[in-house]
Write a protein that holds these residues in place. Structure first.
Motif, PDB file in Angstrom:
ATOM      1  N   LEU A 172       5.763  -4.864   7.155  1.00 33.00           N
ATOM      2  CA  LEU A 172       5.462  -3.724   8.017  1.00 33.00           C
ATOM      3  C   LEU A 172       5.662  -4.167   9.463  1.00 33.00           C
ATOM      4  N   ILE A 173       6.428  -3.375  10.224  1.00 36.77           N
ATOM      5  CA  ILE A 173       6.839  -3.740  11.583  1.00 36.77           C
ATOM      6  C   ILE A 173       6.463  -2.590  12.519  1.00 36.77           C
ATOM      7  N   ASP A 174       5.849  -2.939  13.658  1.00 33.20           N
ATOM      8  CA  ASP A 174       5.405  -1.884  14.574  1.00 33.20           C
ATOM      9  C   ASP A 174       6.556  -1.392  15.451  1.00 33.20           C
ATOM     10  N   ARG A 175       6.264  -0.446  16.350  1.00 36.19           N
ATOM     11  CA  ARG A 175       7.288   0.186  17.174  1.00 36.19           C
ATOM     12  C   ARG A 175       7.967  -0.803  18.130  1.00 36.19           C
ATOM     13  N   LYS A 176       7.298  -1.888  18.454  1.00 37.03           N
ATOM     14  CA  LYS A 176       7.870  -2.886  19.354  1.00 37.03           C
ATOM     15  C   LYS A 176       8.697  -3.936  18.618  1.00 37.03           C
ATOM     16  N   GLY A 177       8.810  -3.780  17.299  1.00 34.88           N
ATOM     17  CA  GLY A 177       9.596  -4.729  16.524  1.00 34.88           C
ATOM     18  C   GLY A 177       8.833  -5.982  16.142  1.00 34.88           C
ATOM     19  N   ILE A 178       7.491  -5.942  16.178  1.00 41.05           N
ATOM     20  CA  ILE A 178       6.664  -7.087  15.815  1.00 41.05           C
ATOM     21  C   ILE A 178       6.216  -6.938  14.369  1.00 41.05           C
ATOM     22  N   VAL A 179       6.377  -8.007  13.584  1.00 41.50           N
ATOM     23  CA  VAL A 179       5.953  -7.996  12.180  1.00 41.50           C
ATOM     24  C   VAL A 179       4.429  -8.037  12.138  1.00 41.50           C
ATOM     25  N   ARG A 180       3.815  -7.027  11.506  1.00 41.54           N
ATOM     26  CA  ARG A 180       2.356  -6.922  11.478  1.00 41.54           C
ATOM     27  C   ARG A 180       1.746  -7.220  10.113  1.00 41.54           C
ATOM     28  N   ALA A 181       2.520  -7.073   9.050  1.00 38.36           N
ATOM     29  CA  ALA A 181       1.950  -7.290   7.725  1.00 38.36           C
ATOM     30  C   ALA A 181       3.038  -7.687   6.742  1.00 38.36           C
ATOM     31  N   TYR A 182       2.626  -8.478   5.762  1.00 35.46           N
ATOM     32  CA  TYR A 182       3.524  -8.985   4.717  1.00 35.46           C
ATOM     33  C   TYR A 182       2.897  -8.613   3.376  1.00 35.46           C
ATOM     34  N   VAL A 183       3.628  -7.859   2.575  1.00 34.43           N
ATOM     35  CA  VAL A 183       3.108  -7.311   1.329  1.00 34.43           C
ATOM     36  C   VAL A 183       3.842  -7.961   0.159  1.00 34.43           C
ATOM     37  N   VAL A 184       3.095  -8.690  -0.645  1.00 35.14           N
ATOM     38  CA  VAL A 184       3.681  -9.410  -1.772  1.00 35.14           C
ATOM     39  C   VAL A 184       3.663  -8.529  -3.013  1.00 35.14           C
ATOM     40  N   ASN A 185       4.749  -8.543  -3.739  1.00 37.03           N
ATOM     41  CA  ASN A 185       4.860  -7.901  -5.044  1.00 37.03           C
ATOM     42  C   ASN A 185       5.007  -6.381  -4.919  1.00 37.03           C
ATOM     43  N   SER A 186       5.243  -5.765  -6.060  1.00 34.90           N
ATOM     44  CA  SER A 186       5.438  -4.318  -6.117  1.00 34.90           C
ATOM     45  C   SER A 186       4.139  -3.587  -5.788  1.00 34.90           C
ATOM     46  N   ARG A 187       4.246  -2.483  -5.047  1.00 33.44           N
ATOM     47  CA  ARG A 187       3.083  -1.663  -4.706  1.00 33.44           C
ATOM     48  C   ARG A 187       3.389  -0.195  -4.963  1.00 33.44           C
ATOM     49  N   ASP A 188       2.324   0.574  -5.160  1.00 34.38           N
ATOM     50  CA  ASP A 188       2.455   2.019  -5.224  1.00 34.38           C
ATOM     51  C   ASP A 188       2.203   2.542  -3.816  1.00 34.38           C
ATOM     52  N   TRP A 189       3.267   2.937  -3.119  1.00 35.78           N
ATOM     53  CA  TRP A 189       3.174   3.336  -1.721  1.00 35.78           C
ATOM     54  C   TRP A 189       2.668   4.763  -1.547  1.00 35.78           C
ATOM     55  N   GLY A 190       2.304   5.411  -2.638  1.00 35.47           N
ATOM     56  CA  GLY A 190       1.764   6.758  -2.539  1.00 35.47           C
ATOM     57  C   GLY A 190       0.254   6.827  -2.611  1.00 35.47           C
ATOM     58  N   THR A 191      -0.422   5.685  -2.791  1.00 38.45           N
ATOM     59  CA  THR A 191      -1.877   5.692  -2.894  1.00 38.45           C
ATOM     60  C   THR A 191      -2.519   5.865  -1.517  1.00 38.45           C
ATOM     61  N   PRO A 192      -3.760   6.343  -1.465  1.00 41.96           N
ATOM     62  CA  PRO A 192      -4.455   6.464  -0.162  1.00 41.96           C
ATOM     63  C   PRO A 192      -4.554   5.133   0.582  1.00 41.96           C
ATOM     64  N   ASP A 193      -4.776   4.034  -0.137  1.00 43.16           N
ATOM     65  CA  ASP A 193      -4.869   2.728   0.524  1.00 43.16           C
ATOM     66  C   ASP A 193      -3.545   2.363   1.185  1.00 43.16           C
ATOM     67  N   SER A 194      -2.435   2.591   0.465  1.00 44.95           N
ATOM     68  CA  SER A 194      -1.122   2.267   1.025  1.00 44.95           C
ATOM     69  C   SER A 194      -0.794   3.157   2.220  1.00 44.95           C
TER      70      SER A 194
END
Length: 400
Positions: free
Chosen positions: A369-391
């Motif tokens: 996950l990269i913010d508007r300034k192009g800085i990497v903010r998060a690294y997500v390992v493995n497959s995820r369900d990107w439709g969940t409320p947490d995601s």
């Protein structure tokens, strides 16, 4: 006694029928003693000791007339509490997972009273939960974890969790221990700039397991009605990263990647339509860069949820980097009009492309996950369900 070796403890051997002591012995330096008895047939005894101001009794036993009996006597509280406490920074919080083991050392159930036994929460704890498998016998109250039923002889265990908010960069763990602590353990994932201030006589060592380094305190021994009290100095991060960390707590992100907090590693790669995409051209938009491949089964289940995320958050730029040499296989996998950008990263070795390996990705799928300034903010390992409320909550933190 209470976790401390006690040579010199006085133990009475009592006739169970009369309640009178028939022998008294004081243990020697190696915590052993020899008692000479002349028991009647079928005579029953128990061992008894008083310390400090509290009486303790063993289970009943008999001595064989021609052989005697060897009995181990352990003088300890009727109830012993052991915990294995693990903590990890999650944004502005320190998240704790604790495994409790409560040992009833008597031979009949233990009841703490009409309201049951309550193990207090630390001062300021938030979001307390118990594991689903333990919810039938442990409940969360405003003050702690409540075990309503009497505790059977032996061990009763459960797993719970809670979080503590950092105030001015510090987290204080102040937890009352009505049952004390016996051979307990504390482990905190160590991050740059983190420090731990402990009670006297407690010593923290630094241990590395896999990718993570921990502050570890082993063999914590505290008598009943004492408190575990320590202060953790938390690392200070830019506010943008703190927002993402807090919003993404439920996703259990891996924060060990070298790119976190740094500018994206730029690349230019061909898209499926033949044009070329330079990643930095998307700066100004929040981005999700997903490393994938058609040969990976987990990626097949993740891609539909990325399409759902793209429809929900159209301002988010989603880029799939596919370690594939055949554009047709990729088109078949993503469909004729995918709602995200797809670039080819033709493999050169180990089935992964040079862009993928340059980003430090060794297994797929993985995402950044990269913010508007192009800085990497998060690294997500493995497959995820990107439709969940947490995601969704995690990604929406980039849009602020």
């Amino acid at each position: 006694l209470e976790g401390i070796p006690t040579p010199g403890a006085t133990v009475n051997i009592v006739d169970a029928a009369t309640g009178k002591a028939v022998a008294t012995v004081t243990s020697d330096a190696d915590n052993s003693a020899l008692i000479e008895l002349h028991p009647r047939a079928a005579q029953v005894f128990y061992a008894e000791s008083t310390a400090p101001g509290q009486r303790y009794r063993s289970r009943p036993f008999q001595a064989a007339p021609d052989r005697g009996v060897q009995i181990p006597v352990m003088v300890m509280p009727r109830m012993l509490a052991t915990f294995d406490l693990r903590a990890q920074a999650e944004g502005e919080f320190l998240a704790f997972r604790v495994h409790y083991s409560l040992s009833n050392n008597s031979w009949f159930p233990y009841s703490a009273g009409p309201s049951g036994l309550v193990l207090p929460l630390p001062s300021g704890a938030q979001g307390a939960v118990v594991a689903d498998v333990d919810a039938d016998h442990v409940t969360v109250t405003p003050t702690g974890f409540r075990l309503a039923r009497p505790l059977e002889p032996g061990a009763t265990t459960f797993v719970a969790g809670y979080s503590l908010l950092a105030a001015k960069g510090k987290v204080r763990l102040a937890q009352d221990l009505p049952l004390g602590a016996y051979t307990s353990r504390l482990a905190i994932v160590k991050e740059p700039g983190m420090a731990v201030e402990l009670l006297p006589k407690l010593v923290a060592t630094v241990t590395t397991t896999g990718k993570l380094t921990y502050f570890v305190v082993e063999d914590i021994m505290l008598p009943p009605n004492r408190a575990l009290d320590l202060t953790i100095t938390m690392p200070v991060y830019p506010r943008a990263e703190m927002l993402v960390r807090s919003a993404c707590r439920a996703m259990a992100l891996d924060r060990t990647h070298a790119l976190i907090g740094k500018p994206l590693a730029d690349f230019t790669a061909p898209q499926l339509d033949g044009t070329r995409l330079t990643l930095s051209s998307l700066r100004g938009k929040p981005m999700l860069v997903n490393f994938t491949a058609t040969f990976d089964n987990l990626a097949h289940t993740e891609r539909p949820t990325l399409a759902k995320l793209a429809a929900t958050l159209p301002e988010l730029a989603i880029v799939l980097v596919a370690s594939d040499a055949d554009p047709k296989k990729v088109r078949d996998a993503v469909g004729p009009k995918p709602p995200y950008r797809v670039v080819l990263d033709v493999p050169t070795a180990a089935n992964l492309g040079p862009i993928t390996t340059a980003w430090g990705v060794s297994l797929i799928p993985e995402s950044f996950l990269i913010d508007r300034k192009g800085i990497v903010r998060a690294y997500v390992v493995n497959s995820r369900d990107w439709g969940t409320p947490d995601s969704l909550g995690c990604v929406q933190a980039l849009l602020r």
